[in-house]
Each structure stands twice: as C-alpha cells, then as structure tokens.
Design an enzyme around this catalytic site. Sequence first.
Site, PDB file in Angstrom:
ATOM      1  N   GLU A 147      24.904   8.200 -31.347  1.00  0.00           N
ATOM      2  CA  GLU A 147      24.030   7.962 -30.387  1.00  0.00           C
ATOM      3  C   GLU A 147      23.576   6.515 -30.314  1.00  0.00           C
ATOM      4  O   GLU A 147      23.347   5.969 -29.144  1.00  0.00           O
ATOM      5  CB  GLU A 147      22.561   8.573 -30.425  1.00  0.00           C
ATOM      6  CG  GLU A 147      22.573  10.285 -30.610  1.00  0.00           C
ATOM      7  CD  GLU A 147      22.776  10.675 -29.553  1.00  0.00           C
ATOM      8  OE1 GLU A 147      22.825   9.857 -28.252  1.00  0.00           O
ATOM      9  OE2 GLU A 147      23.159  11.878 -29.175  1.00  0.00           O
ATOM     10  N   SER A 160      37.453  55.353 -20.345  1.00  0.00           N
ATOM     11  CA  SER A 160      37.745  56.194 -19.104  1.00  0.00           C
ATOM     12  C   SER A 160      36.647  55.641 -18.089  1.00  0.00           C
ATOM     13  O   SER A 160      36.856  56.152 -17.063  1.00  0.00           O
ATOM     14  CB  SER A 160      37.407  57.676 -19.440  1.00  0.00           C
ATOM     15  OG  SER A 160      38.438  58.102 -20.194  1.00  0.00           O
TER      16      SER A 160
END
Length: 689
Positions: free
Chosen positions: A94, A364
């Site tokens: 940072e 299915s």
Amino acid sequence: MEVVINRRVRRRRRLVRLFFRLLLLSLVLAAGSAVALLSYTKMQGPPPLNVAQTTIFYGVDNSPIGQHHQGENRHWVSLSAIDSDVIDATISIEDRRFYRHLGFDVNRIGGAVVANLRAGSMAQGASTLTQQYARNLYLSHDKTWKRKWNELLYALRLEMNYDKDQILEGYLNTVYYGHGAYGIEAAARHYFGKSANNLTLAEASMLSGIPKGPSYYSPLFDLERAKQRQAVVLQSMVTNGVLNQVEADEAHAEPLDFVYDELESPSTVGPYFQDAVERILAEDVGIDPALFEAGGLKVYTTLDPKMQKEAEYWVEREMPDTNLQTALVAMDPRTGDVKALVGGKDYVESPFNRAIQSRRQPGSSFKPFLYYAALENGYTPASTLLSEPTTFQVDDGRDRWTPSNFNDNYANDFITLLQAMAFSDNIYAVKTHLYLGTDKAGELAQRVGVESPLGTRPSLALGTSNVGIAELARAYSAFANGGKKVEPRFIRKVVDADGDVLYESEPELLQVLDPKLAYITTDLMKGMFDPYLNAHTSVTGRSVAHLINRPVAGKSGSTDWDSWMVGYTPQLVTSVWVGYDSELKLNHATEGQHAKNIWANFTEHALKDQPALDFPKPEGIVEVKMNPANGLLATEDCPTHRVTYFVEGTEPTQECPKPAANGEEVEAIDEDSHEKERFIDRFFKWFGH
C-alpha cells in the site's frame, strides 16, 4: 564593439540576478506556505475518527433486508499485538515510504499527475496509507481534484496530530477485509481462526491483499484470484527488502486452511443473495468497489423477503444435520427477478454460494430441453418408442453403452412421450437424442439461457454435463412464460448518498421458443405429478403431488451425486439441488427426496397469498382425450384417457381398438410410431441386446 559586448554581459547578469531573486522569493513563499499549511493543520487539532456511512439493501417491497458497514472498529488491537508480517505486507503493497513522508508522497503524486494528465482523467491514484485512512474516515471516493486536495489536508492533520504507529494501528483496525470482518484481528479470526499476532507469512500476505477489493479478492469467493493477489503482495515485500525471493515463493506455495470463524452475524434475510448482489455491483454493474465500501448507497433489489424466509425455513426444516448441502433459486419467469436464493444450509459455516457458483450434473432435469427439441422436429406427446433394456453403439460404433432406467423399471413395450416424461424413462430419452442428432438438446438449452458448456455426447440426454442451479431456473422460465428467454435480475436500482441514481435496470425478455410448443412442454411436465398416469412404474412426482394445490409443472433429476427438482407455476420458477460438496455419493433411499420436498413446500407456501393461476393456452392448440399408454384417441370401448394438448393438425386421429372378444389385450400402437422405431433401428444401428 567592446561597448556592445559589455552591455550584453551586464544584461545577462541582470537577468541571472533577477532569476535567482525570483527563485529565492518562490522558495521563501513555498516554505512560508508549507509552514502556514502545517501550522494550520496542527492548530486544527486531531480530527475525529469517524466511521463511514452504511449501505442499505432493500427488498422488492422496499423494506430493509440488510446493511453493509465500512469502518467498524471490531476487536481493536494495539500495533504490538499485530504480526510483523502483516505490517510489512501492508506497507509494502500500500505505501512503501509510509515512515518517510508527511502523509503524502511527492514522487507518487508527481507520477500520478503526469499519468492522469496524459489520460485526461483521474484514473490513477497515489494515495498513501494516511490518505487512505483519511478518505475512509472523512471523504467520499470520488476521483476529483477537490477530493484529493481535501484528502491531503486531512492526511496532514492526521500526520501532525498522531504519530506513524498510531496511524498505522488505526488503519489496520478499521480497514475492511470482507465477510463482515472489520480490522485485522477480526479478519485473522474469521479466515484462519487465530489472532493477528499468530499469522504466518502466507496468511498475512493473503489478508493484506484483500482490502483492495474485499468482494473481489476474497479467497472464499475466488481462491485462484486471491492467490494471484497474494503473489503481488509477496513480490512487493521482496521489492521493499523485507523478504527474499525464496521466502516469498515458499509462502505463496504454502497451503492455506480457511476455517470461516468469527463471521459477523449476517442479515437474517438472504445473506447469500446479498453476497451475489455485491459481486454483481462490482463485476457487472461497474460500481467502484471503493465507492461501495465507503457506504451511503441504497441498493434496491428484487428479493421478496417473505419468499426468502419461506425458502430458508424449508431448507432448515428439511435438510438433515449432516454434511449434505443444498441450494435454491426462485425466479419470476415473467421478469427474471430473483425472488429468493439460498446458497447453502448455513451462511456462517460456509459462505460459498452454491446457487451461483456450483456446477453439477442435472440428471433427468435436463430432459425438457431434449423433448422440446423433439417437438420442434416432429414429435408429439403421442409419439411412441420402445422402452426396454438396450445397448447402444456410440462413437461411430467404436464403443457400446448400456444406460438403464431407475431401479431397472422398463415397460418392455412402446410408451408415449407423455409417459416418458412422467416416468423419466432413460431409454426413450437416449433414443430421441440420437435420433434428433446429439447437438439439438444442447442448442435448445443454450437458446433459453444455459451458458455452461454442454457438448454433444450421447449421455447428454441423461444430464451428464454440469450446469448451475440458477441457470436451470433461468432456462425453465422460457417454458413457464410462453417461450421467452429472461435475464436474471437481482438489482432494480442503486442510489448514492446524494440521491443520485447510479444504476437502474428493467426486465429483459426475448422470444426464443414457439409459445405453442412451450405450452405443450409444460403440459408434459405436469405429468410427473399426475398419478393417473401410473403404469409399469409410478410418476416421479408422486411423493409430493399431495403438497401442491395449484397447477404446477416440473422435472426431477438425479445422479449418483446429485438430486434435483426444478418446477414452476406461471408466477414462479424454482430450482433446488441437494448433494455433497465433496465426491461423496448420495444415498437416494434416504436422501433422494429432500430436493422435491423443499421445492414442493416452498412453492406452495411462497405463493399462498397469490391466485392459483393456470398456464395460458396460446392460439393454435387443441386438446384431445388421449389414451396415455398408446397415444390413440379414447373411446367408449377404450375409456382410459388424459386430456393432452397438441399443435392443431398434429393431434392423433386413430381411435383405440375394441377389446378382443376373448378378453385378451389388443396391441394398439400407432403404426407410424412403429415405423419410426424401425427406422431408428435401421438407420443408426445403435441398438443391440
């Protein structure tokens, strides 16, 4: 000549003296301005350590359903109680010159100014840790010169009234690390189950990369992206001289054990949904993550709080206290609005959003796409195929495949498409898939909104390609709404703290199916709940049919690892999945009904205050009393029938034959259907016993 030269020399000397005087004056003014600025910021005294505003989420009824806080000081710890690797990693990624500047870095600002002037925007920032702390406490995240100037003033006030360690301590205790964890202590406990002074280098570097985008870089959302960010952090530590390359590589390779501990209590209404909204805001809508973290936004969503509570209630009531997991997505097929979403049994224990992020085999529940494609290619509900144990030659005859029906239940006779859907007959499905061409079912699924890759293998008919829970809800919506593909909608609009609308959306629908065939497909899917169709086996929805008191259609699905139920009314499509996160197989005898039970109870109770609507029948549809076993017209001599729907002109015209005089059953299968079966035998040569 000498006089002219002397004049030039004197003129040059005067200019040089003037330049140095102006330079000296500028330096004095600059020094005076700096002293005045520093004196001013010093005299202003220590600024109050305020917290950012709160972002509020609203449901479809505009009631608050949750909040997002930024800057909560939870588990405040002193700098000495924070692991040195966290401090080194944070400073390296940072603000490397943190201990050497007065709140702003001239070198970084100069570089950013040049870059922004070239770009003609404020695209590049140069904020120090002090400036970030000041911005989070006092300012918005607007990328303007005015905001940057105010940020500088506040940073100077912090620097003039607090020492460096106090500023760093405040930053590390207020920065947001995602999932409700504010401050490094809360983050360490949440992600790794330990205090901030016991973190390893690997853990410290992982956490230090999160504040840049808590939703985007959270390892719980996307571990691969978080690891990439961790690598950037470690490399910055190498550049800053606090690590060597070997140590960085070893830390990046170290496995991380996330424990999901100490999570801040989420809203009681839709925590998985709210996580999805945050990701959409950052990744799709384009809201700056920094702006979102600053707070003050009002996010108006599509979530129905009553439906969400019903979904959570039935999940909690139905699911056993084991590692078995579930997911549910409920969507309005008329708009695409997501009304309820459950991503797992317990958000606190596992924030992984299975409803959005999981991909599983649908079994299915994929068949409706296949059978709609069949209707497009000449099938009708009366079309018959032989249901018996069958071996198929696939891969151009190089391989043999023998799929089976559930519990090895076969008609050993011809069955209709209506029965094939109701019984979920696999042999009928595979024959249809191969007869149509293995690309048809996948193309149809993608046409209505399935985006996962499907392929064209023969087993696709039985749902062997992974899809998402939300994808199936979206795709089934086209059957429920008359053939329109919908775009799932989570967010109606976003308003900032000043009342300005940052984003607004409207439902998006596109006609992609024939309304008549969509209606017939819906009628076929009603069959799974119709016990009147029971024959050599029972309809697949028999166990929950008594729980529903309104017209519904749907399809269940199962694999060794998954159990599905996807069903709908005209107002609501709901997709439910149950299974294990691991490769553990389901015990279908004891665990195979949970998805159906959740779906049926949720559907009935979520719509209890809404009218029981039937699906609107489009023009060009006719209804006939059809014998479901043979696809022929019912008569007084053959009274067994179900009212079944056809595109006008395709309905059966042949009547059931009279029973034989000796009482024996008379075979009454449509000759055209027999011919189709023989054609498949001859043309594809896929069948053998």
